[in-house]
Write a protein that holds these residues in place. Structure first.
Motif, PDB file in Angstrom:
ATOM      1  N   PRO A  60       0.812  -1.231   0.000  1.00 50.48           N
ATOM      2  CA  PRO A  60       0.000   0.000   0.000  1.00 50.48           C
ATOM      3  C   PRO A  60       0.840   1.273   0.000  1.00 50.48           C
ATOM      4  O   PRO A  60       0.458   2.271  -0.632  1.00 50.48           O
ATOM      5  CB  PRO A  60      -0.839  -0.131   1.270  1.00 50.48           C
ATOM      6  CG  PRO A  60      -0.900  -1.606   1.546  1.00 50.48           C
ATOM      7  CD  PRO A  60       0.409  -2.153   1.079  1.00 50.48           C
ATOM      8  N   THR A  61       1.980   1.265   0.686  1.00 53.85           N
ATOM      9  CA  THR A  61       2.805   2.477   0.756  1.00 53.85           C
ATOM     10  C   THR A  61       3.495   2.808  -0.561  1.00 53.85           C
ATOM     11  O   THR A  61       4.119   3.869  -0.672  1.00 53.85           O
ATOM     12  CB  THR A  61       3.864   2.338   1.864  1.00 53.85           C
ATOM     13  OG1 THR A  61       4.569   1.097   1.697  1.00 53.85           O
ATOM     14  CG2 THR A  61       3.230   2.389   3.245  1.00 53.85           C
ATOM     15  N   ALA A 226       5.365   0.130   7.897  1.00 53.66           N
ATOM     16  CA  ALA A 226       4.115  -0.454   7.390  1.00 53.66           C
ATOM     17  C   ALA A 226       4.223  -1.974   7.308  1.00 53.66           C
ATOM     18  O   ALA A 226       3.272  -2.692   7.647  1.00 53.66           O
ATOM     19  CB  ALA A 226       3.791   0.133   6.019  1.00 53.66           C
ATOM     20  N   VAL A 229       3.631  -3.606  10.651  1.00 58.80           N
ATOM     21  CA  VAL A 229       2.215  -3.719  10.995  1.00 58.80           C
ATOM     22  C   VAL A 229       1.543  -4.815  10.180  1.00 58.80           C
ATOM     23  O   VAL A 229       0.755  -5.616  10.714  1.00 58.80           O
ATOM     24  CB  VAL A 229       1.506  -2.367  10.788  1.00 58.80           C
ATOM     25  CG1 VAL A 229      -0.002  -2.504  11.024  1.00 58.80           C
ATOM     26  CG2 VAL A 229       2.081  -1.314  11.714  1.00 58.80           C
ATOM     27  N   LEU A 230       1.838  -4.882   8.888  1.00 59.14           N
ATOM     28  CA  LEU A 230       1.269  -5.943   8.060  1.00 59.14           C
ATOM     29  C   LEU A 230       1.614  -7.323   8.626  1.00 59.14           C
ATOM     30  O   LEU A 230       0.768  -8.217   8.695  1.00 59.14           O
ATOM     31  CB  LEU A 230       1.791  -5.833   6.632  1.00 59.14           C
ATOM     32  CG  LEU A 230       1.124  -4.818   5.710  1.00 59.14           C
ATOM     33  CD1 LEU A 230       1.867  -4.741   4.385  1.00 59.14           C
ATOM     34  CD2 LEU A 230      -0.340  -5.188   5.458  1.00 59.14           C
ATOM     35  N   LEU A 234      -1.721  -7.588  10.971  1.00 58.04           N
ATOM     36  CA  LEU A 234      -2.664  -7.896   9.908  1.00 58.04           C
ATOM     37  C   LEU A 234      -2.427  -9.241   9.226  1.00 58.04           C
ATOM     38  O   LEU A 234      -3.197  -9.600   8.324  1.00 58.04           O
ATOM     39  CB  LEU A 234      -2.625  -6.793   8.846  1.00 58.04           C
ATOM     40  CG  LEU A 234      -3.074  -5.410   9.314  1.00 58.04           C
ATOM     41  CD1 LEU A 234      -2.963  -4.403   8.183  1.00 58.04           C
ATOM     42  CD2 LEU A 234      -4.499  -5.455   9.843  1.00 58.04           C
ATOM     43  N   ASP A 238      -3.314  -7.057   3.384  1.00 64.99           N
ATOM     44  CA  ASP A 238      -3.142  -5.641   3.066  1.00 64.99           C
ATOM     45  C   ASP A 238      -4.427  -4.959   2.623  1.00 64.99           C
ATOM     46  O   ASP A 238      -4.493  -3.728   2.565  1.00 64.99           O
ATOM     47  CB  ASP A 238      -2.059  -5.454   1.996  1.00 64.99           C
ATOM     48  CG  ASP A 238      -2.333  -6.244   0.735  1.00 64.99           C
ATOM     49  OD1 ASP A 238      -3.296  -5.923   0.034  1.00 64.99           O
ATOM     50  OD2 ASP A 238      -1.581  -7.198   0.454  1.00 64.99           O
ATOM     51  N   ARG A 240      -6.924  -4.687   4.409  1.00 58.61           N
ATOM     52  CA  ARG A 240      -7.373  -3.976   5.608  1.00 58.61           C
ATOM     53  C   ARG A 240      -6.556  -2.715   5.871  1.00 58.61           C
ATOM     54  O   ARG A 240      -6.900  -1.929   6.743  1.00 58.61           O
ATOM     55  CB  ARG A 240      -7.284  -4.895   6.827  1.00 58.61           C
ATOM     56  CG  ARG A 240      -8.226  -6.093   6.782  1.00 58.61           C
ATOM     57  CD  ARG A 240      -8.193  -6.821   8.112  1.00 58.61           C
ATOM     58  NE  ARG A 240      -8.589  -5.930   9.199  1.00 58.61           N
ATOM     59  CZ  ARG A 240      -8.259  -6.129  10.486  1.00 58.61           C
ATOM     60  NH1 ARG A 240      -7.498  -7.167  10.827  1.00 58.61           N
ATOM     61  NH2 ARG A 240      -8.657  -5.286  11.417  1.00 58.61           N
ATOM     62  N   PHE A 241      -5.494  -2.515   5.123  1.00 56.93           N
ATOM     63  CA  PHE A 241      -4.613  -1.357   5.315  1.00 56.93           C
ATOM     64  C   PHE A 241      -5.251  -0.159   4.600  1.00 56.93           C
ATOM     65  O   PHE A 241      -5.175  -0.029   3.386  1.00 56.93           O
ATOM     66  CB  PHE A 241      -3.237  -1.677   4.724  1.00 56.93           C
ATOM     67  CG  PHE A 241      -2.155  -0.699   5.086  1.00 56.93           C
ATOM     68  CD1 PHE A 241      -2.101   0.552   4.498  1.00 56.93           C
ATOM     69  CD2 PHE A 241      -1.171  -1.035   5.997  1.00 56.93           C
ATOM     70  CE1 PHE A 241      -1.098   1.452   4.813  1.00 56.93           C
ATOM     71  CE2 PHE A 241      -0.160  -0.154   6.319  1.00 56.93           C
ATOM     72  CZ  PHE A 241      -0.124   1.096   5.724  1.00 56.93           C
ATOM     73  N   MET A 244      -2.049   5.529   6.414  1.00 53.85           N
ATOM     74  CA  MET A 244      -0.929   5.618   7.341  1.00 53.85           C
ATOM     75  C   MET A 244      -0.470   7.065   7.436  1.00 53.85           C
ATOM     76  O   MET A 244      -0.507   7.809   6.446  1.00 53.85           O
ATOM     77  CB  MET A 244       0.233   4.725   6.874  1.00 53.85           C
ATOM     78  CG  MET A 244       1.386   4.612   7.847  1.00 53.85           C
ATOM     79  SD  MET A 244       2.622   3.402   7.251  1.00 53.85           S
ATOM     80  CE  MET A 244       3.682   3.275   8.698  1.00 53.85           C
ATOM     81  N   VAL A 288      -1.444   3.632  11.701  1.00 58.25           N
ATOM     82  CA  VAL A 288      -1.983   2.951  10.535  1.00 58.25           C
ATOM     83  C   VAL A 288      -3.478   2.807  10.755  1.00 58.25           C
ATOM     84  O   VAL A 288      -3.923   2.400  11.842  1.00 58.25           O
ATOM     85  CB  VAL A 288      -1.338   1.566  10.350  1.00 58.25           C
ATOM     86  CG1 VAL A 288      -2.099   0.735   9.318  1.00 58.25           C
ATOM     87  CG2 VAL A 288       0.119   1.703   9.927  1.00 58.25           C
ATOM     88  N   LEU A 290      -7.062   1.063   9.853  1.00 66.60           N
ATOM     89  CA  LEU A 290      -7.515  -0.249   9.391  1.00 66.60           C
ATOM     90  C   LEU A 290      -8.958  -0.207   8.906  1.00 66.60           C
ATOM     91  O   LEU A 290      -9.762   0.593   9.375  1.00 66.60           O
ATOM     92  CB  LEU A 290      -7.418  -1.277  10.534  1.00 66.60           C
ATOM     93  CG  LEU A 290      -6.071  -1.380  11.265  1.00 66.60           C
ATOM     94  CD1 LEU A 290      -6.171  -2.423  12.365  1.00 66.60           C
ATOM     95  CD2 LEU A 290      -4.938  -1.707  10.289  1.00 66.60           C
TER      96      LEU A 290
END
Length: 291
Positions: A60-61, A226, A229-230, A234, A238, A240-241, A244, A288, A290
């Motif tokens: 995602p980033t 990130a 956290v993934l 999580l 991803d 759900r991301f 951030m 982050v 969610l």
């Protein structure tokens, strides 16, 4: 000479079309540390296309590097003392999963300018909307907050209100923590995704800027956090991301061991990242969001 706040707030930016490939997506993921465990299939999903050629996912980033307008503050019309500009915060909102390849369009505008006073600098916020170039679907919104250390005292004409307040950190012990070892060549890999600032590669340039060695890109550090956290919260889901936001508090070095603390409160994961060997907090007041 003070900056012209009215000109800066109205400054037009050309739309940027960015075509990228599966290889670019894999290279970005390698540049934020994915693939460090070659036996972890969940990490490999971001750096290896799989036998069917369709298993690859985009971090995602990666929105941070798509249709990026470059270091436009150096252009003469801005009036910005670009040598004294500091990247203070970065924020992304993910509206739809990023394609692993394709063509996107980015439109940047200046959405905030706040004067801190003569000798104290100013805050500038730029916002970039990234859409799918073929369908027009909004994929991500990227916000960058910069501290213009040499440009305070321009007076009236800035934005109303105040710059965004820092994300408040929860009290008490974190719910999760992990350590991430960054490879010493991480900045050299990350720069291949488009940020070619020699500060992150050339020891002579880094020394001239007052650093012992080339430092890690702030947005590479954001990607490493990130990933933590993934992985930890999580289980690499991803989807759900949702977004951030990070505040850069000190430079990280390629090769640092990063201690990532995480507090989970509903749909928000608050973060703090410390460079273990130096005992320095490099990211703080971070979160982050969610789904």
């Amino acid at each position: 000479m003070p900056i012209d706040s009215a000109h800066l707030l109205a400054r037009p930016f050309p739309a940027i079309e960015h075509t990228y490939t599966q290889r670019d997506t894999q290279l970005y993921a390698l540049g934020v540390g994915l693939g460090s465990d070659p036996l972890d299939g969940r990490q490999l999903s971001y750096v290896y296309e799989g036998k069917d050629g369709h298993s690859l996912r985009a971090m995602p980033t990666m929105a941070n590097v798509l249709a990026y307008p470059g270091f436009w503050a150096r252009e003469a019309d801005t009036g910005i003392t670009w040598q004294k500009l500091l990247h203070a915060e970065q924020e992304i909102h993910i509206h739809a999963p990023l394609p692993v390849s394709g063509r996107v369009k980015g439109v940047t505008r200046i959405t905030g300018l706040w004067d801190k006073g003569e000798g104290k600098g100013a805050f500038l916020q730029q916002t970039r909307e990234i859409t799918h170039a073929d369908t027009g679907q909004l994929l991500a919104t990227v916000l960058q907050l910069s501290l213009l250390r040499g440009d305070g005292g321009f007076g009236d004409g800035g934005s109303p209100g105040a710059p965004p307040a820092p994300h408040p950190m929860p009290e008490g012990e974190p719910d999760h923590a992990c350590e991430v070892a960054t490879p010493v060549q991480l900045a050299l890999i990350y720069r291949l995704s488009g940020d070619l600032n020699p500060l992150h590669a050339d020891p002579v340039v880094a020394a001239a800027a007052g650093f012992q060695r080339p430092i890690l890109h702030g947005m590479a550090l954001m990607g490493v956090a990130a990933h933590a956290v993934l992985r930890t919260v999580l289980a690499y889901d991803d989807v759900r991301f949702a977004g951030m936001r990070v505040r850069f508090t000190a430079p990280a070095w390629p090769g640092d061991t990063l201690h990532v603390e995480m507090w989970v409160r509903g749909s928000t994961v608050s973060l703090r990242v410390t460079a273990v060997e130096r005992g320095v907090i490099v990211l703080n007041n971070a979160r982050v969001d969610l789904r």
